[in-house]
Design an enzyme around this catalytic site. Structure first.
Site, PDB file in Angstrom:
ATOM      1  CG  MET A  17      -2.111  -0.940   1.073  1.00  0.00           C
ATOM      2  SD  MET A  17      -3.398  -0.693   2.336  1.00  0.00           S
ATOM      3  CE  MET A  17      -2.512  -1.116   3.829  1.00  0.00           C
ATOM      4  CG  ASP A  36      10.184   0.469   3.664  1.00  0.00           C
ATOM      5  OD1 ASP A  36      10.726  -0.424   4.351  1.00  0.00           O
ATOM      6  OD2 ASP A  36       9.023   0.377   3.223  1.00  0.00           O
ATOM      7  CG  ASN A  89       1.547   2.495   4.345  1.00  0.00           C
ATOM      8  OD1 ASN A  89       0.390   2.198   4.043  1.00  0.00           O
ATOM      9  ND2 ASN A  89       2.579   1.720   4.032  1.00  0.00           N
ATOM     10  CE1 TYR A 155      -1.773  -5.475  11.769  1.00  0.00           C
ATOM     11  CE2 TYR A 155      -4.122  -5.887  11.952  1.00  0.00           C
ATOM     12  CZ  TYR A 155      -3.045  -5.382  11.254  1.00  0.00           C
ATOM     13  OH  TYR A 155      -3.255  -4.774  10.037  1.00  0.00           O
ATOM     14  CE  LYS A 159      -2.315  -1.763  11.728  1.00  0.00           C
ATOM     15  NZ  LYS A 159      -1.564  -0.714  10.984  1.00  0.00           N
TER      16      LYS A 159
END
Length: 249
Positions: A17, A36, A89, A155, A159
């Protein structure tokens, strides 16, 4: 073009993404910083953008490190003069650790998915305040709303943290004309850190999705583009769910 003259940092932009967002933002006129830890792939994304007429640079950046964030922002400002958009992201999959009681897994997932978003926001806010505003888009997940049966529970925790942190930041920095929103993808092509053996779970997920298919990265990128752009100038503190209807059930 919808991002003409804007400077955007996108983390985790070497693949998936993040790479899709980087390419789309560049096509819409943004100067894109591809951030990154995967240098070869990140450099390739930046070259691809430049080869197709866009403007981009790659910066090695560890989102769990405050020092790395400082360097990333400094390099961006030195090269392009400011930061208008941040897309947090970068992330790690719930299936990167098979044992749900693995403490190392908890720490690693929380560090990347949650603390990384905080550190990124912390790094760019002063720049955006000085410039009179900006847009921050944080990539969460439908797991910020509903839990799954498999994967590490860090996770969902991470989130959910991104979701409510985005609201807190939107309230705090709204007077500075800094908009903060979260995006919540549903079932997408597997992340690089995913356990590729969970094919049966992926099939079940598709059956439970009203549109009966997985999403594509460009469908998420289009939503991120809207929130980053001036078209969303009165949108802050909200969640954009891109999940084929999964959470509507």
């Amino acid at each position: 073009m919808r991002l003409e003259g804007k400077v955007a940092i996108i983390t985790g932009a070497a693949s998936g993404m993040g790479a899709e967002e980087a390419r789309l933002f560049a096509r819409e006129g943004a100067k894109v910083v591809v951030a990154d830890i995967t240098d070869e792939n990140g450099q390739a994304v930046a070259r691809q953008i430049e080869d197709t007429g866009g403007e981009a640079m790659y910066v090695h950046a560890d989102v769990t490190s405050a020092e790395s964030w400082q360097s990333l922002v400094e390099q961006t400002v030195e090269r392009y003069g400011g930061v208008d958009i941040l897309v947090n992201n970068a992330g790690i999959s719930s299936t990167a650790y098979s044992d749900p009681l693995d403490m190392d897994g908890w720490n690693r997932i929380m560090d990347i998915n949650s603390t990384g978003v905080y550190l990124g926001t912390r790094a760019v806010v002063p720049i955006m305040q000085a410039a009179g505003g900006g847009s921050i888009v944080n990539i969460s997940s439908i797991r910020g709303f509903v839990a799954g049966e498999n994967g590490h529970p860090a996770y969902e925790a991470s989130k959910g943290s991104v979701r409510i942190f985005s609201k807190a930041a939107a309230v705090r920095y709204g007077p500075d004309n800094i908009r903060v929103n979260s995006v919540h993808p549903g079932f997408m092509p597997p992340m690089k850190s995913s356990n590729a053996a969970l094919a049966t779970e992926r099939d079940d997920f598709i059956r439970q999705t009203p549109l009966r298919r997985r999403g594509e990265t460009i469908e998420v990128a289009n939503g991120v583009l809207f929130l980053a752009s001036d078209e969303a100038s009165y949108v802050t503190g909200t969640e954009l769910i891109i999940d084929g209807g999964f959470t509507a059930k």
